[in-house]
Design a protein around this motif. Structure first.
Motif, short mmCIF file in Angstrom:
data_model
loop_
_atom_site.label_atom_id
_atom_site.label_comp_id
_atom_site.label_asym_id
_atom_site.label_seq_id
_atom_site.Cartn_x
_atom_site.Cartn_y
_atom_site.Cartn_z
N SER A 43 1.51 -11.54 15.17
CA SER A 43 0.15 -12.00 15.45
C SER A 43 -0.34 -12.72 14.20
CB SER A 43 -0.76 -10.81 15.78
OG SER A 43 -1.05 -10.06 14.61
N GLU A 44 -1.58 -13.16 14.22
CA GLU A 44 -2.14 -13.84 13.06
C GLU A 44 -2.19 -12.94 11.82
OE1 GLU A 44 -3.36 -17.03 12.28
OE2 GLU A 44 -2.15 -17.48 14.04
N THR A 45 -2.31 -11.63 12.03
CA THR A 45 -2.51 -10.72 10.90
C THR A 45 -1.37 -9.74 10.65
OG1 THR A 45 -3.70 -9.16 12.29
CG2 THR A 45 -5.02 -10.82 11.13
N GLU A 46 -0.44 -9.60 11.59
CA GLU A 46 0.60 -8.58 11.41
C GLU A 46 1.88 -8.96 12.16
OE1 GLU A 46 -0.44 -4.24 11.38
OE2 GLU A 46 0.76 -4.32 13.22
N MET A 47 3.01 -8.63 11.56
CA MET A 47 4.31 -8.85 12.15
C MET A 47 5.18 -7.62 11.89
SD MET A 47 7.26 -11.55 10.85
CE MET A 47 6.11 -12.88 10.80
N VAL A 48 6.05 -7.30 12.84
CA VAL A 48 7.08 -6.29 12.63
C VAL A 48 8.41 -7.01 12.80
CG1 VAL A 48 8.11 -4.13 13.41
CG2 VAL A 48 5.61 -4.40 13.42
N ALA A 49 9.29 -6.88 11.80
CA ALA A 49 10.54 -7.61 11.82
C ALA A 49 11.68 -6.77 11.26
CB ALA A 49 10.41 -8.90 11.02
N THR A 63 13.66 -2.49 8.51
CA THR A 63 12.51 -2.90 9.30
C THR A 63 11.28 -2.86 8.42
OG1 THR A 63 13.53 -1.98 11.28
CG2 THR A 63 11.15 -2.39 11.38
N SER A 64 10.43 -3.88 8.57
CA SER A 64 9.21 -3.97 7.78
C SER A 64 8.04 -4.37 8.67
CB SER A 64 9.35 -5.01 6.67
OG SER A 64 10.36 -4.65 5.78
N LYS A 65 6.86 -3.97 8.23
CA LYS A 65 5.61 -4.45 8.82
C LYS A 65 5.01 -5.40 7.80
CE LYS A 65 3.10 -1.67 11.20
NZ LYS A 65 2.16 -0.59 11.61
N VAL A 66 4.69 -6.60 8.25
CA VAL A 66 4.19 -7.66 7.37
C VAL A 66 2.71 -7.87 7.67
CG1 VAL A 66 4.47 -10.06 6.67
CG2 VAL A 66 6.49 -8.73 7.39
N HIS A 67 1.88 -7.64 6.66
CA HIS A 67 0.44 -7.83 6.79
C HIS A 67 0.11 -9.21 6.21
CE1 HIS A 67 -0.04 -3.60 7.80
NE2 HIS A 67 0.86 -3.37 6.85
N LYS A 68 -0.55 -10.04 7.03
CA LYS A 68 -0.83 -11.43 6.64
C LYS A 68 -2.34 -11.64 6.50
CE LYS A 68 1.55 -12.72 10.33
NZ LYS A 68 2.15 -13.61 11.34
N GLU A 69 -2.74 -12.15 5.34
CA GLU A 69 -4.13 -12.53 5.09
C GLU A 69 -4.12 -14.01 4.74
OE1 GLU A 69 -5.94 -9.90 2.18
OE2 GLU A 69 -4.80 -8.20 3.00
N ARG A 70 -4.18 -14.82 5.76
CA ARG A 70 -4.05 -16.27 5.62
C ARG A 70 -5.18 -16.86 4.81
NH1 ARG A 70 -1.53 -19.96 7.01
NH2 ARG A 70 -0.82 -20.91 8.83
#
Length: 147
Positions: A43-49, A63-70
């Protein structure tokens, strides 16, 4: 516990570098030792990869959770894999038109003390090579800066 920091001023915008780092699905195209990636959700703010890394016959998936603050920050939260602990962050600071400073930090421990000891001598150089691969990829995607 390895703690590696790298800071570079680049001739690309913070938005460009944010987009490049956030595009986990393409990591195997340009990052050394990344064999495969799979984005489970985004999503715009979070990814699981999931990411498979390898060197010669060794292969490990994590596996990681990626928190995005664009467009200023990406923070990676470790979920599962061969490590005990992983903290990874990217900060993108605009420096003017088409320029930014990236600050990369990674802090982690392996579950195996033997593996950590064996890998320790190479990790600093490996992570610096990884940051360089992002810089090279930016040049491929966005063009080389004028001299």
């Amino acid at each position: 516990m390895p703690n590696i920091r790298e800071s570079r001023e680049l001739p690309y915008s913070a938005e460009q570098m944010f987009d490049l780092v956030a595009d986990v699905a393409k990591y195997q195209k340009f990052l050394p030792w990344v064999v495969a990636t799979r984005v489970r959700s985004d999503s715009e703010t979070e990814m699981v990869a999931d990411m498979m890394v390898g060197f010669k016959a060794l292969r490990e998936k994590f596996t990681s959770k990626v928190h995005k603050e664009r467009p200023t920050r990406i923070v990676v939260e470790y979920v599962d894999g061969p490590l005990n602990h992983l903290e990874n962050s990217w900060h993108f600071e605009p420096l003017g038109p088409g320029r930014c400073r990236i600050d990369f930090c990674v802090d982690f421990t392996f579950r195996s003390a033997v593996f950590e000891t064996m890998a320790g001598a190479y990790l600093d150089r490996a992570f610096r090579k990884m940051v360089g691969a992002f810089e090279t990829r930016a040049g491929e995607l966005y063009g080389q800066p004028a001299a």
